[in-house]
Design a protein around this motif. Structure first.
Motif, PDB file in Angstrom:
ATOM      1  N   TRP A 132       0.829  -1.200   0.000  1.00 51.42           N
ATOM      2  CA  TRP A 132       0.000   0.000   0.000  1.00 51.42           C
ATOM      3  C   TRP A 132       0.866   1.254   0.000  1.00 51.42           C
ATOM      4  O   TRP A 132       1.938   1.298   0.638  1.00 51.42           O
ATOM      5  CB  TRP A 132      -0.883   0.024   1.232  1.00 51.42           C
ATOM      6  N   LYS A 133       0.352   2.308  -0.658  1.00 48.90           N
ATOM      7  CA  LYS A 133       1.064   3.580  -0.729  1.00 48.90           C
ATOM      8  C   LYS A 133       0.100   4.721  -0.415  1.00 48.90           C
ATOM      9  O   LYS A 133      -1.108   4.531  -0.331  1.00 48.90           O
ATOM     10  CB  LYS A 133       1.663   3.777  -2.133  1.00 48.90           C
ATOM     11  N   GLY A 134       0.650   5.926  -0.279  1.00 50.40           N
ATOM     12  CA  GLY A 134      -0.167   7.127  -0.117  1.00 50.40           C
ATOM     13  C   GLY A 134      -1.092   7.065   1.078  1.00 50.40           C
ATOM     14  O   GLY A 134      -0.712   6.645   2.173  1.00 50.40           O
ATOM     15  N   THR A 135      -2.343   7.469   0.871  1.00 46.98           N
ATOM     16  CA  THR A 135      -3.322   7.535   1.960  1.00 46.98           C
ATOM     17  C   THR A 135      -3.596   6.172   2.559  1.00 46.98           C
ATOM     18  O   THR A 135      -3.994   6.061   3.727  1.00 46.98           O
ATOM     19  CB  THR A 135      -4.633   8.171   1.454  1.00 46.98           C
ATOM     20  N   TYR A 136      -3.380   5.100   1.799  1.00 43.65           N
ATOM     21  CA  TYR A 136      -3.576   3.758   2.351  1.00 43.65           C
ATOM     22  C   TYR A 136      -2.633   3.502   3.526  1.00 43.65           C
ATOM     23  O   TYR A 136      -2.888   2.606   4.343  1.00 43.65           O
ATOM     24  CB  TYR A 136      -3.344   2.688   1.279  1.00 43.65           C
ATOM     25  N   GLN A 137      -1.554   4.268   3.623  1.00 42.36           N
ATOM     26  CA  GLN A 137      -0.643   4.100   4.753  1.00 42.36           C
ATOM     27  C   GLN A 137      -1.082   4.875   5.991  1.00 42.36           C
ATOM     28  O   GLN A 137      -0.464   4.764   7.045  1.00 42.36           O
ATOM     29  CB  GLN A 137       0.779   4.514   4.349  1.00 42.36           C
ATOM     30  N   SER A 138      -2.145   5.673   5.873  1.00 43.83           N
ATOM     31  CA  SER A 138      -2.672   6.368   7.038  1.00 43.83           C
ATOM     32  C   SER A 138      -3.169   5.349   8.058  1.00 43.83           C
ATOM     33  O   SER A 138      -3.828   4.367   7.706  1.00 43.83           O
ATOM     34  CB  SER A 138      -3.824   7.290   6.629  1.00 43.83           C
ATOM     35  N   SER A 139      -2.877   5.594   9.327  1.00 43.23           N
ATOM     36  CA  SER A 139      -3.336   4.664  10.361  1.00 43.23           C
ATOM     37  C   SER A 139      -4.853   4.637  10.448  1.00 43.23           C
ATOM     38  O   SER A 139      -5.437   3.676  10.959  1.00 43.23           O
ATOM     39  CB  SER A 139      -2.739   5.045  11.721  1.00 43.23           C
ATOM     40  N   SER A 140      -5.531   5.688   9.939  1.00 46.07           N
ATOM     41  CA  SER A 140      -6.990   5.691   9.916  1.00 46.07           C
ATOM     42  C   SER A 140      -7.529   4.699   8.899  1.00 46.07           C
ATOM     43  O   SER A 140      -8.658   4.234   9.016  1.00 46.07           O
ATOM     44  CB  SER A 140      -7.512   7.095   9.574  1.00 46.07           C
ATOM     45  N   VAL A 141      -6.735   4.386   7.891  1.00 46.44           N
ATOM     46  CA  VAL A 141      -7.169   3.499   6.813  1.00 46.44           C
ATOM     47  C   VAL A 141      -6.657   2.079   7.012  1.00 46.44           C
ATOM     48  O   VAL A 141      -7.389   1.113   6.841  1.00 46.44           O
ATOM     49  CB  VAL A 141      -6.708   4.044   5.438  1.00 46.44           C
ATOM     50  N   SER A 142      -5.397   1.954   7.367  1.00 42.34           N
ATOM     51  CA  SER A 142      -4.780   0.623   7.475  1.00 42.34           C
ATOM     52  C   SER A 142      -4.416   0.301   8.917  1.00 42.34           C
ATOM     53  O   SER A 142      -3.372  -0.282   9.193  1.00 42.34           O
ATOM     54  CB  SER A 142      -3.535   0.552   6.596  1.00 42.34           C
ATOM     55  N   TYR A 143      -5.302   0.667   9.830  1.00 41.67           N
ATOM     56  CA  TYR A 143      -5.018   0.492  11.249  1.00 41.67           C
ATOM     57  C   TYR A 143      -4.609  -0.937  11.582  1.00 41.67           C
ATOM     58  O   TYR A 143      -3.596  -1.185  12.239  1.00 41.67           O
ATOM     59  CB  TYR A 143      -6.233   0.890  12.095  1.00 41.67           C
ATOM     60  N   TYR A 144      -5.405  -1.904  11.151  1.00 45.80           N
ATOM     61  CA  TYR A 144      -5.149  -3.279  11.575  1.00 45.80           C
ATOM     62  C   TYR A 144      -3.904  -3.873  10.932  1.00 45.80           C
ATOM     63  O   TYR A 144      -3.180  -4.645  11.556  1.00 45.80           O
ATOM     64  CB  TYR A 144      -6.362  -4.163  11.299  1.00 45.80           C
ATOM     65  N   TRP A 145      -3.658  -3.526   9.672  1.00 45.25           N
ATOM     66  CA  TRP A 145      -2.419  -4.025   9.069  1.00 45.25           C
ATOM     67  C   TRP A 145      -1.224  -3.555   9.884  1.00 45.25           C
ATOM     68  O   TRP A 145      -0.326  -4.341  10.213  1.00 45.25           O
ATOM     69  CB  TRP A 145      -2.278  -3.558   7.623  1.00 45.25           C
ATOM     70  N   GLN A 146      -1.220  -2.271  10.236  1.00 40.61           N
ATOM     71  CA  GLN A 146      -0.095  -1.716  10.982  1.00 40.61           C
ATOM     72  C   GLN A 146      -0.019  -2.309  12.379  1.00 40.61           C
ATOM     73  O   GLN A 146       1.073  -2.524  12.919  1.00 40.61           O
ATOM     74  CB  GLN A 146      -0.204  -0.198  11.033  1.00 40.61           C
ATOM     75  N   SER A 147      -1.163  -2.578  12.977  1.00 42.12           N
ATOM     76  CA  SER A 147      -1.183  -3.155  14.315  1.00 42.12           C
ATOM     77  C   SER A 147      -0.611  -4.568  14.327  1.00 42.12           C
ATOM     78  O   SER A 147       0.132  -4.939  15.242  1.00 42.12           O
ATOM     79  CB  SER A 147      -2.622  -3.174  14.839  1.00 42.12           C
ATOM     80  N   ILE A 148      -0.927  -5.352  13.299  1.00 46.90           N
ATOM     81  CA  ILE A 148      -0.514  -6.749  13.273  1.00 46.90           C
ATOM     82  C   ILE A 148       0.813  -6.950  12.559  1.00 46.90           C
ATOM     83  O   ILE A 148       1.693  -7.680  13.029  1.00 46.90           O
ATOM     84  CB  ILE A 148      -1.593  -7.620  12.597  1.00 46.90           C
ATOM     85  N   MET A 149       0.994  -6.289  11.416  1.00 45.68           N
ATOM     86  CA  MET A 149       2.155  -6.546  10.560  1.00 45.68           C
ATOM     87  C   MET A 149       3.117  -5.360  10.448  1.00 45.68           C
ATOM     88  O   MET A 149       4.117  -5.446   9.728  1.00 45.68           O
ATOM     89  CB  MET A 149       1.688  -6.951   9.155  1.00 45.68           C
ATOM     90  N   GLY A 150       2.842  -4.272  11.139  1.00 46.06           N
ATOM     91  CA  GLY A 150       3.756  -3.130  11.089  1.00 46.06           C
ATOM     92  C   GLY A 150       3.563  -2.300   9.835  1.00 46.06           C
ATOM     93  O   GLY A 150       2.449  -2.119   9.355  1.00 46.06           O
ATOM     94  N   GLY A 151       4.675  -1.801   9.311  1.00 51.11           N
ATOM     95  CA  GLY A 151       4.617  -0.884   8.180  1.00 51.11           C
ATOM     96  C   GLY A 151       4.568  -1.575   6.834  1.00 51.11           C
ATOM     97  O   GLY A 151       4.095  -2.706   6.689  1.00 51.11           O
TER      98      GLY A 151
END
Length: 556
Positions: A132-151
């Motif tokens: 994912w790039k751009g706004t998809y990297q916002s924690s508001s959008v990809s919260y769970y990916w970042q929570s489980i798998m990081g960046g």
């Protein structure tokens, strides 16, 4: 799941029947169901609109309630419980280091668009999220990916977490191997999340043609996620329509489903944002069930013959404090003053169902890692005033955000709960400016971005591990809270990396003690939410995780 969760399913029917369902026409649907024919549509009322038909872009329970009927993850929870069981993977295993996860996949599974499910499809999903790039990297959008798998493969934000996802390999058609860089307490539980449910590779190719965008705190989600037609999972129902004007999502039984077929052909999720409105709709026969029953209505509905099961406690309600938004909140004495100002006992007594409890820390006492030794903050208005005076903040002013058009398992009446806390704070001399906001997406996006001095939110656990609660908020910098305290972050992260479960639980206890000493926000309560069904309904098993499977529903 954020509320949480806290976790889309739809139905299509002939035009005439759909119209009757949408309007709750009494000539066709009697007070307790169909007159003159077997019912083929189950209508369930939630408290808020879903935010997206793609669960990977969501973090709230109203979205996941819908998507869970259409999308499946590699792992699931047993019906009505919190034990992990096979989902799209029949079995799974990890290497001793907890870095290599092997999934033996089910055979003969099809996506709603006709594509075959296999290991390549699993990897297409995980690689899609990782890139994912751009706004998809916002924690508001990809919260769970970042929570489980990081960046991500290439972090575009300096505040994005270090990626923990390494790779996904299709070892053969029915074996997928996912590697991570470091072991994590988020796994294997994270593999059961709706946000990591598996989509058709054909659908993913269409997803990747569209972008999300942001303007300030407002997120514009991609078109495919806001209307039916593109998203495709493997679940017992497929999404066929999202009528935003009528606040309804419609799903139809997927007859090529690999498992036991749904008992009812059509499924409709309707938004009714008040407790009274949902109760009246059930009593009128306009809906067949609803969630988040008012504590005052439980006994009444039971006496009238309705099914009103209560879930086990698995949630937490809290007041968040944004230290970046309001500099006064950086002062420990100010945060302590707010904690002492709020009468949590009164809030639990007057607003929550029987079985509700005052919270002393950021997890309920049903989770291993709960500590009896945390610092506590008893209701004491005078002490609150003294702390504010000592901090030079006797004239403290705060903007306090609260959600509208929603109720949550941990927050049955948001405005009423807000008014009680506002009155408590004002008695301590705090000037409170209310800021009501629509739940989805406005409130969720604003709180995620740390745009409120104070806000009220909560969490329904996704799986049974202490890190799923405290790690959700305090594993690192989070805009919602706006603080950077190594002692807290190190305690939470250190606990999550301990392989021995007994030692990990003890480390969670120490982490809870560190969190409550620092006091980034105030845990308020935990409650057992009730859910109601019509007299003519055989309900599904109710889940402490609010992960009901509506394919289990049938009519008597």
């Amino acid at each position: 799941m954020r509320i949480f969760n806290s976790r889309t399913v739809r139905a299509i029917t002939v035009v005439a029947a759909a119209a009757l369902v949408a309007t709750g026409c009494s000539s066709e649907r009697g007070k307790d169901g169909a007159k003159g024919g077997a019912k083929d549509t189950f209508v369930f009322a939630g408290a808020g609109d879903p935010g997206s038909l793609d669960p990977a872009l969501a973090s709230d329970g109203e979205t996941f309630r819908v998507t869970r009927q259409a999308f499946e993850a590699l792992l699931e929870h047993e019906s009505g419980g919190s034990k992990l069981v096979g989902g799209l993977a029949e079995t799974w295993s990890a290497d001793p280091a907890g870095k290599v996860w092997t999934f033996n996949l089910r055979k003969g599974v099809k996506f709603h668009d006709g594509e075959a499910f296999n290991a390549a499809a699993v990897c297409a999903n995980y690689d899609h999220w990782f890139n994912w790039k751009g706004t998809y990297q916002s924690s508001s959008v990809s919260y769970y990916w970042q929570s489980i798998m990081g960046g991500f493969a290439k972090n575009e934000d300096a505040e994005a977490p270090k990626p923990n996802y390494k790779s996904c390999t299709a070892k053969d058609e029915n074996t997928a191997v996912i590697e991570v860089n470091e072991p994590s307490a988020q796994l294997p539980g994270g593999f059961s999340l709706q946000a990591l449910a598996i989509h058709s590779p054909k659908a993913i190719k269409e997803y990747e043609k569209q972008d999300a965008s942001a303007k300030g705190d407002a997120i514009t989600y991609p078109k495919y996620s806001q209307e039916a037609g593109t998203v495709a999972g493997t679940g017992p129902y497929k999404i066929t329509k999202w009528n935003k004007g009528n606040k309804e999502v419609t799903l139809e039984r997927f007859d090529d489903y690999w498992g036991e077929k749904a008992k009812v052909k059509n499924l409709v999720f309707r938004t009714i944002d008040t407790e009274e409105g949902r109760r009246q709709a059930l009593q009128a026969g306009d809906i067949d069930g609803y969630d988040l029953v008012s504590p005052a209505d439980v006994k009444t509905l039971e006496k009238e013959g309705y099914n009103v099961p209560t879930r086990d406690v698995f949630n937490l309600f809290y007041v968040g404090m944004s230290q970046e938004k309001n500099a006064a909140l950086k002062k420990p004495a100010v945060r302590q003053a707010i904690a002492h100002a709020i009468d949590r006992e009164n809030l639990v007594k007057t607003q929550l169902p029987e079985g509700g409890k005052v919270a002393t820390q950021f997890m309920p006492d049903t989770i291993a890692g709960y500590s009896d030794k945390v610092k506590t903050y008893a209701f004491d208005t005078n002490k609150s005033k003294e702390l504010l005076k000592g901090a030079g903040e006797s004239a403290l002013k705060v903007e306090f955000c609260y959600p509208t058009e929603v109720t949550r398992p941990y927050m049955p009446a948001p405005q009423d709960m807000f008014e009680l806390m506002k009155a408590d704070l004002e008695k301590a001399g705090v000037t409170v400016t209310p800021k009501p906001m629509k739940w989805a997406p406005d409130y969720l996006d604003a709180t995620e971005a740390g745009s409120c001095d104070l806000h009220m939110l909560g969490w329904t656990g996704d799986f049974n591990d202490g890190f799923n609660f405290i790690g959700t908020w305090f594993a690192g910098y989070d805009k919602q809270w706006g603080f950077k305290e190594p002692k807290v972050f190190d305690a939470v992260n250190g606990a999550s990396k301990i392989a021995d479960p007994v030692k990990r639980v003890e480390a969670y206890k120490a982490a809870n003690e560190a969190i409550m000493e620092y006091l980034p926000g105030l845990p308020i309560s935990s409650s057992p939410p009730a859910i109601a069904f019509g007299k003519n309904v055989n309900p599904p098993k109710v889940s402490p995780l609010t992960q009901e499977n509506f394919a289990e529903v049938s009519f008597k």
